[in-house]
Design a protein around this motif. Sequence first.
Motif, short mmCIF file in Angstrom:
data_model
loop_
_atom_site.label_atom_id
_atom_site.label_comp_id
_atom_site.label_asym_id
_atom_site.label_seq_id
_atom_site.Cartn_x
_atom_site.Cartn_y
_atom_site.Cartn_z
N ALA A 1 -26.33 -2.42 16.08
CA ALA A 1 -27.52 -3.14 16.01
C ALA A 1 -28.07 -3.20 14.63
CB ALA A 1 -28.77 -2.56 16.88
N SER A 2 -27.04 -2.74 13.56
CA SER A 2 -27.58 -2.92 12.28
C SER A 2 -27.23 -4.09 11.45
CB SER A 2 -26.75 -1.62 11.47
OG SER A 2 -25.44 -1.80 11.55
N SER A 3 -26.70 -5.00 12.15
CA SER A 3 -26.23 -6.21 11.47
C SER A 3 -25.87 -7.40 12.65
CB SER A 3 -24.94 -5.84 10.66
OG SER A 3 -24.17 -6.98 10.37
N GLY A 4 -25.57 -8.67 11.96
CA GLY A 4 -25.11 -9.51 12.89
C GLY A 4 -25.64 -9.84 14.27
N ILE A 5 -24.82 -9.85 15.38
CA ILE A 5 -25.51 -10.29 16.76
C ILE A 5 -26.22 -9.21 17.19
CG2 ILE A 5 -24.39 -11.07 18.94
CD1 ILE A 5 -21.96 -11.89 17.72
N ALA B 1 -31.42 -7.28 19.45
CA ALA B 1 -32.50 -6.50 19.30
C ALA B 1 -33.83 -7.12 18.66
CB ALA B 1 -31.99 -5.40 18.45
N ARG B 2 -33.73 -7.79 17.75
CA ARG B 2 -34.80 -8.42 17.12
C ARG B 2 -35.67 -9.28 18.15
NH1 ARG B 2 -33.10 -10.99 12.58
NH2 ARG B 2 -33.05 -9.04 11.44
N GLN B 3 -34.78 -10.12 18.71
CA GLN B 3 -35.55 -11.13 19.77
C GLN B 3 -36.13 -10.16 20.84
OE1 GLN B 3 -33.07 -14.46 20.60
NE2 GLN B 3 -32.54 -14.97 18.81
N LEU B 4 -34.96 -9.33 21.65
CA LEU B 4 -35.75 -8.42 22.50
C LEU B 4 -37.15 -7.81 22.03
CD1 LEU B 4 -32.61 -6.84 23.95
CD2 LEU B 4 -33.97 -8.84 25.10
N ARG C 1 -25.42 2.64 9.62
CA ARG C 1 -26.22 2.23 8.72
C ARG C 1 -27.61 2.48 9.24
NH1 ARG C 1 -24.06 -3.35 6.89
NH2 ARG C 1 -23.44 -3.10 9.20
N GLU C 2 -28.40 3.26 8.45
CA GLU C 2 -29.82 3.75 8.96
C GLU C 2 -30.86 2.69 8.59
OE1 GLU C 2 -31.26 7.56 8.08
OE2 GLU C 2 -32.75 7.59 9.57
N ALA C 3 -30.77 2.01 7.41
CA ALA C 3 -31.83 1.30 6.77
C ALA C 3 -32.09 0.18 7.69
CB ALA C 3 -31.61 0.99 5.43
N PRO C 4 -31.19 -0.54 8.30
CA PRO C 4 -31.67 -1.80 9.20
C PRO C 4 -32.12 -1.41 10.32
CG PRO C 4 -29.21 -1.75 8.22
CD PRO C 4 -29.65 -0.47 7.96
N LEU C 5 -31.95 -0.16 11.04
CA LEU C 5 -32.26 0.48 12.32
C LEU C 5 -33.73 0.57 11.66
CD1 LEU C 5 -29.35 2.82 13.30
CD2 LEU C 5 -29.62 0.35 13.98
N LEU D 1 -35.84 -2.18 12.06
CA LEU D 1 -36.10 -2.77 13.56
C LEU D 1 -37.25 -2.03 14.01
CD1 LEU D 1 -32.36 -3.40 14.65
CD2 LEU D 1 -34.06 -5.26 14.45
N LYS D 2 -37.10 -0.68 13.79
CA LYS D 2 -38.49 0.04 14.18
C LYS D 2 -39.53 -0.37 13.72
CE LYS D 2 -39.77 5.05 15.24
NZ LYS D 2 -40.12 5.00 16.77
N ALA D 3 -39.49 -0.72 12.44
CA ALA D 3 -40.82 -1.14 11.72
C ALA D 3 -41.53 -2.41 12.53
CB ALA D 3 -40.80 -1.44 10.41
N ILE D 4 -40.59 -3.39 13.18
CA ILE D 4 -41.36 -4.42 13.67
C ILE D 4 -42.36 -3.98 14.90
CG2 ILE D 4 -40.71 -6.58 15.23
CD1 ILE D 4 -37.99 -6.47 14.23
N GLU D 5 -42.03 -3.00 15.74
CA GLU D 5 -42.98 -2.51 16.69
C GLU D 5 -42.47 -1.03 16.91
OE1 GLU D 5 -45.46 -4.42 18.17
OE2 GLU D 5 -45.86 -2.09 18.54
N PRO D 6 -43.17 -0.07 16.07
CA PRO D 6 -42.60 1.36 16.15
C PRO D 6 -42.90 2.02 17.66
CG PRO D 6 -44.00 0.69 14.23
CD PRO D 6 -44.09 -0.47 15.10
N SER D 7 -43.93 1.64 18.31
CA SER D 7 -43.97 2.22 19.59
C SER D 7 -42.89 2.01 20.56
CB SER D 7 -45.39 1.86 20.12
OG SER D 7 -45.53 0.56 20.39
N ARG D 8 -42.19 0.64 20.46
CA ARG D 8 -41.39 0.31 21.51
C ARG D 8 -39.79 0.21 20.95
NH1 ARG D 8 -41.61 -4.60 22.27
NH2 ARG D 8 -43.35 -5.26 21.18
#
Length: 236
Positions: A5-9, A14-17, A30-34, A37-44
């Motif tokens: 989930a760190s790149s591409g499809i 993940a982002r859409q879900l 790779r941790e940074a892209p993960l 993703l967490k920053a979009i909605e940390p609780s979920r």
Amino acid sequence: MILGASSGIGQEVARQLINMGWTVSVAARREAPLVSLKAIEPSRVEYAVVDILAEDACARLQQLADRTGGIDIYLHAAGIGSQNRQLVLQTEEETVRTNALGFTRAMNWAYHYFEQQGKGHIAVISSIAGTKGLGPAPAYSATKAFQANYIEALEQLARQQGHDIRFTDIRPGFVDTPLLGESPAYPMLMSVADVAGSIIKSLVHEDDVKVIDWRYRTLVGLWRLLPRWVWKRMRI
Ligand SMILES: NC(=O)c1ccc[n+]([C@@H]2O[C@H](COP(=O)([O-])OP(=O)(O)OC[C@H]3O[C@@H](n4cnc5c(N)ncnc54)[C@H](OP(=O)(O)O)[C@@H]3O)[C@@H](O)[C@H]2O)c1
């Protein structure tokens, strides 16, 4: 849960879900892209750094599932691939390690996880490349065929063993992601947003096999009709 989930499809699914309100756990090396993703909605969103080739991969996936409060769907989006017309052995072996051995490890973990849970859904992004042996990418096309056959086998096994586990084999054509590298020459290139949207629909509908998109469904249908003596003469 999405591995890769760190790149591409995988990242776009993940982002859409997340934006649709799902609770999502994401993993990759790779941790940074993960973290993004967490920053979009940390609780979920939960994440873990996982290298599927490392010995501790299954333990890390298990911890991630526990931290998330359980999972309903495992999507295997982790993979590597490149053309290898020179048949460089290292490239072939790396591809087999990640797409076959690493994949098998993840499938083993997911199957037993859902077996214990009593139900679940396993999906893999294989490829239309797995429907034929492709001269420019021998290990890639062979490992994609391996993935497709493997989950077909698991599907039969789960039924024989009476487990309520669903399986979805997702087979996209060319998608505009880092996996394709710099070359601009890919025909019928699809956007990652469109493909991620189709994948989510397939997961919700619990499709068995999904070729994305309709143009590639036609192409694959035609490929299947070609006898071997024609296929080996084709320039791909
Ligand atoms: N792009 C296409 O045209 C296309 C077409 C059909 C099928 N596919 C398939 O779709 C899947 C996703 O590809 P993509 O195009 O989205 O490529 P991508 O952008 O390169 O993403 C690949 C993902 O796999 C992860 N990954 C690779 N090796 C890993 C390992 N050892 N352990 C854990 N994660 C690993 C990467 O994360 P890290 O590097 O951070 O670990 C990354 O998140 C692949 O299986 C690919 O074969 C792609």
